[in-house]
Design a protein around this motif. Structure first.
Motif, short mmCIF file in Angstrom:
data_model
loop_
_atom_site.label_atom_id
_atom_site.label_comp_id
_atom_site.label_asym_id
_atom_site.label_seq_id
_atom_site.Cartn_x
_atom_site.Cartn_y
_atom_site.Cartn_z
N ALA A 226 0.87 -1.18 0.00
CA ALA A 226 0.00 0.00 0.00
C ALA A 226 0.90 1.23 0.00
CB ALA A 226 -0.91 0.00 1.22
N TYR A 227 0.48 2.28 -0.69
CA TYR A 227 1.35 3.43 -0.85
C TYR A 227 0.53 4.71 -0.98
CZ TYR A 227 -0.07 2.84 -5.69
OH TYR A 227 -0.82 2.71 -6.83
N SER A 228 1.12 5.80 -0.53
CA SER A 228 0.50 7.11 -0.74
C SER A 228 0.99 7.68 -2.07
CB SER A 228 0.82 8.05 0.42
OG SER A 228 2.22 8.23 0.54
N GLU A 229 0.48 8.84 -2.43
CA GLU A 229 0.81 9.44 -3.72
C GLU A 229 2.33 9.52 -3.91
OE1 GLU A 229 -0.53 11.32 -7.37
OE2 GLU A 229 -1.33 9.90 -5.90
N SER A 230 2.82 8.94 -5.00
CA SER A 230 4.26 8.86 -5.25
C SER A 230 4.54 8.92 -6.74
CB SER A 230 4.81 7.52 -4.71
OG SER A 230 4.50 7.32 -3.35
N PRO A 231 5.73 9.41 -7.11
CA PRO A 231 6.12 9.36 -8.52
C PRO A 231 6.19 7.92 -9.00
CG PRO A 231 7.55 10.85 -7.29
CD PRO A 231 6.73 10.11 -6.28
N GLU A 232 5.87 7.71 -10.25
CA GLU A 232 5.87 6.36 -10.81
C GLU A 232 7.24 5.70 -10.67
OE1 GLU A 232 3.57 3.32 -12.26
OE2 GLU A 232 2.94 5.37 -11.81
N VAL A 233 8.31 6.49 -10.78
CA VAL A 233 9.65 5.92 -10.69
C VAL A 233 9.92 5.34 -9.30
CG1 VAL A 233 10.73 8.13 -10.06
CG2 VAL A 233 12.09 6.34 -11.17
N VAL A 234 9.36 5.97 -8.26
CA VAL A 234 9.55 5.47 -6.90
C VAL A 234 8.72 4.20 -6.68
CG1 VAL A 234 9.34 6.01 -4.44
CG2 VAL A 234 10.04 7.79 -6.06
N ILE A 235 7.50 4.21 -7.18
CA ILE A 235 6.65 3.02 -7.07
C ILE A 235 7.31 1.83 -7.76
CG2 ILE A 235 4.42 2.00 -7.72
CD1 ILE A 235 3.22 4.83 -7.48
N ASN A 236 7.84 2.07 -8.95
CA ASN A 236 8.49 0.99 -9.70
C ASN A 236 9.75 0.48 -8.99
OD1 ASN A 236 6.58 1.00 -11.73
ND2 ASN A 236 7.71 2.45 -13.01
N LEU A 237 10.47 1.40 -8.33
CA LEU A 237 11.64 0.99 -7.56
C LEU A 237 11.24 0.01 -6.45
CD1 LEU A 237 14.59 1.19 -6.53
CD2 LEU A 237 13.87 3.22 -5.24
N VAL A 238 10.18 0.36 -5.72
CA VAL A 238 9.72 -0.50 -4.63
C VAL A 238 9.26 -1.85 -5.17
CG1 VAL A 238 8.03 -0.76 -2.78
CG2 VAL A 238 9.12 1.45 -3.17
N ARG A 239 8.51 -1.84 -6.25
CA ARG A 239 8.05 -3.10 -6.85
C ARG A 239 9.24 -3.96 -7.29
NH1 ARG A 239 2.54 -3.24 -8.64
NH2 ARG A 239 3.20 -4.78 -10.16
N ASP A 240 10.25 -3.33 -7.86
CA ASP A 240 11.43 -4.07 -8.31
C ASP A 240 12.19 -4.67 -7.13
OD1 ASP A 240 10.87 -3.49 -10.93
OD2 ASP A 240 12.33 -1.84 -11.09
N LEU A 241 12.31 -3.92 -6.04
CA LEU A 241 13.01 -4.42 -4.86
C LEU A 241 12.27 -5.62 -4.27
CD1 LEU A 241 13.98 -1.05 -3.14
CD2 LEU A 241 15.51 -2.64 -4.30
N ILE A 242 10.94 -5.56 -4.26
CA ILE A 242 10.14 -6.68 -3.77
C ILE A 242 10.37 -7.91 -4.64
CG2 ILE A 242 7.76 -7.52 -3.50
CD1 ILE A 242 7.00 -4.65 -2.70
N ALA A 243 10.36 -7.72 -5.94
CA ALA A 243 10.56 -8.84 -6.87
C ALA A 243 11.96 -9.44 -6.73
CB ALA A 243 10.33 -8.37 -8.30
N LYS A 244 12.97 -8.58 -6.54
CA LYS A 244 14.35 -9.07 -6.42
C LYS A 244 14.54 -9.92 -5.18
CE LYS A 244 16.58 -5.42 -9.10
NZ LYS A 244 17.44 -4.20 -9.06
N GLU A 245 13.72 -9.67 -4.16
CA GLU A 245 13.79 -10.48 -2.94
C GLU A 245 12.97 -11.77 -3.05
OE1 GLU A 245 15.59 -10.19 -0.09
OE2 GLU A 245 16.68 -8.67 -1.23
N GLY A 246 12.38 -11.99 -4.21
CA GLY A 246 11.65 -13.23 -4.44
C GLY A 246 10.21 -13.24 -4.01
N PHE A 247 9.67 -12.06 -3.67
CA PHE A 247 8.27 -11.97 -3.28
C PHE A 247 7.40 -11.58 -4.48
CE2 PHE A 247 10.49 -10.78 0.71
CZ PHE A 247 10.00 -11.78 1.54
N LYS A 248 6.16 -11.98 -4.43
CA LYS A 248 5.15 -11.52 -5.38
C LYS A 248 4.19 -10.59 -4.64
CE LYS A 248 5.33 -15.61 -8.34
NZ LYS A 248 4.57 -16.74 -8.91
N ILE A 249 3.64 -9.62 -5.37
CA ILE A 249 2.71 -8.68 -4.75
C ILE A 249 1.30 -9.22 -4.88
CG2 ILE A 249 1.74 -6.36 -4.88
CD1 ILE A 249 4.46 -5.39 -5.84
N ASN A 250 0.60 -9.27 -3.77
CA ASN A 250 -0.79 -9.70 -3.73
C ASN A 250 -1.68 -8.46 -3.86
OD1 ASN A 250 -3.15 -11.19 -3.36
ND2 ASN A 250 -2.94 -11.25 -1.14
#
Length: 279
Positions: A226-250
């Motif tokens: 869950a996230y508050s208003e953020s630039p797309e580049v920051v959102i994508n960074l967080v999503r990429d970090l989650i993926a690199k750790e082997g997690f999937k987003i529900n």
């Protein structure tokens, strides 16, 4: 028995996804003392207000809450109210007392202790929907939720400290030092919000939160974001970090206003469920 499920706007889902689910708004107050129901604000209106002022949040006005109970009890035998955590608002304690002391609500309205907000509350509402579908009544749902309302681990990372500073939750001096040293707080959410630690840079804070989730929630493969208003580049960074750790987003949701009002823009909440595997 017909049972209505009621939640508040700290929940992040779509009420149209469930039959017999209803939502009441929470309240906000600006610096001029003007009270605003949070469901009356568009996203742009809310963040513009947040950028300009210190906002306070408050429980659903009694007139709105009790009118909703009365309305639902015309068509339903029971109402289960599952709203924002008691650690974040007086909502639970206030309306639990009303439900247990007013004769017309005794045995008909049940105020559930969720410890939840945002995506945590979404999972809990889903559980309540499933329990009521299995003919569990209000008393039984209260007992079941009391056993499961701590089955999660969650961490909140605010990239900017501006809103925390404006709200007095961090001193201007500490905020200035954190900015210079690029220190980012890691907040733990367990029904209340408290400091877990700090990291040098936002990226490291996200990675540290993911490590804490892996440590505290064994065998978890999915994370809610869950996230508050953020630039797309920051959102994508967080999503990429989650993926690199082997997690999937529900679940992938905007933070409700009641949280963003205190943490500000560019805040990210990472949530996993203990011993739930592929929840």
């Amino acid at each position: 028995m017909r049972i209505a499920i009621l939640t508040d706007s700290s929940w992040g889902g779509n009420p149209h996804d469930y039959r017999d689910l209803y939502v009441v708004p929470l309240m906000m107050t600006d610096e001029n003392g003007q009270e605003i129901l949070d469901n009356k604000l568009s996203k742009n209106e809310f963040y513009k207000l947040l950028d300009e002022q210190k906002l306070k949040t408050a429980l659903t006005p009694p007139g709105i809450m009790l009118a909703m109970w009365d309305k639902l009890l015309i068509d339903y035998d029971q109402v289960i109210f599952a709203g924002i955590s008691k650690g974040l608002s007086s909502q639970f304690n206030t309306y639990r007392v009303v439900s247990e002391t007013e004769d017309k609500y005794k045995g008909k309205v049940f105020v559930v202790d969720t410890n939840g907000v945002s995506v945590v509350l979404e999972h809990e509402i889903e559980k309540i929907v499933l329990w009521t579908a299995k003919n569990k009544n209000g008393f039984e749902v209260m007992e079941l939720m009391a056993k499961e309302n701590q089955d999660f681990c969650a961490f909140i990372i605010p990239k900017s400290l501006e809103t925390l500073k404006r709200g007095g939750r961090i001193t201007p001096t500490a905020a200035a030092m954190a900015k210079v040293l690029k220190i980012v707080p890691i907040l733990r959410y367990d029904g209340t919000i408290d400091k877990e630690g700090t990291a040098r840079t936002f990226k490291r804070a996200i990675n540290e939160a993911l490590s804490l989730i892996r440590k505290n929630c064994k065998n978890v493969t999915h994370i809610d974001l869950a996230y508050s208003e953020s630039p797309e580049v920051v959102i994508n960074l967080v999503r990429d970090l989650i993926a690199k750790e082997g997690f999937k987003i529900n679940l992938y949701r905007h933070l409700p206003y009641v949280i963003a009002a205190h943490t500000g823009r560019e805040t990210f909440a990472l949530v996993a469920w203990k011993n739930k595997g592929d929840k």
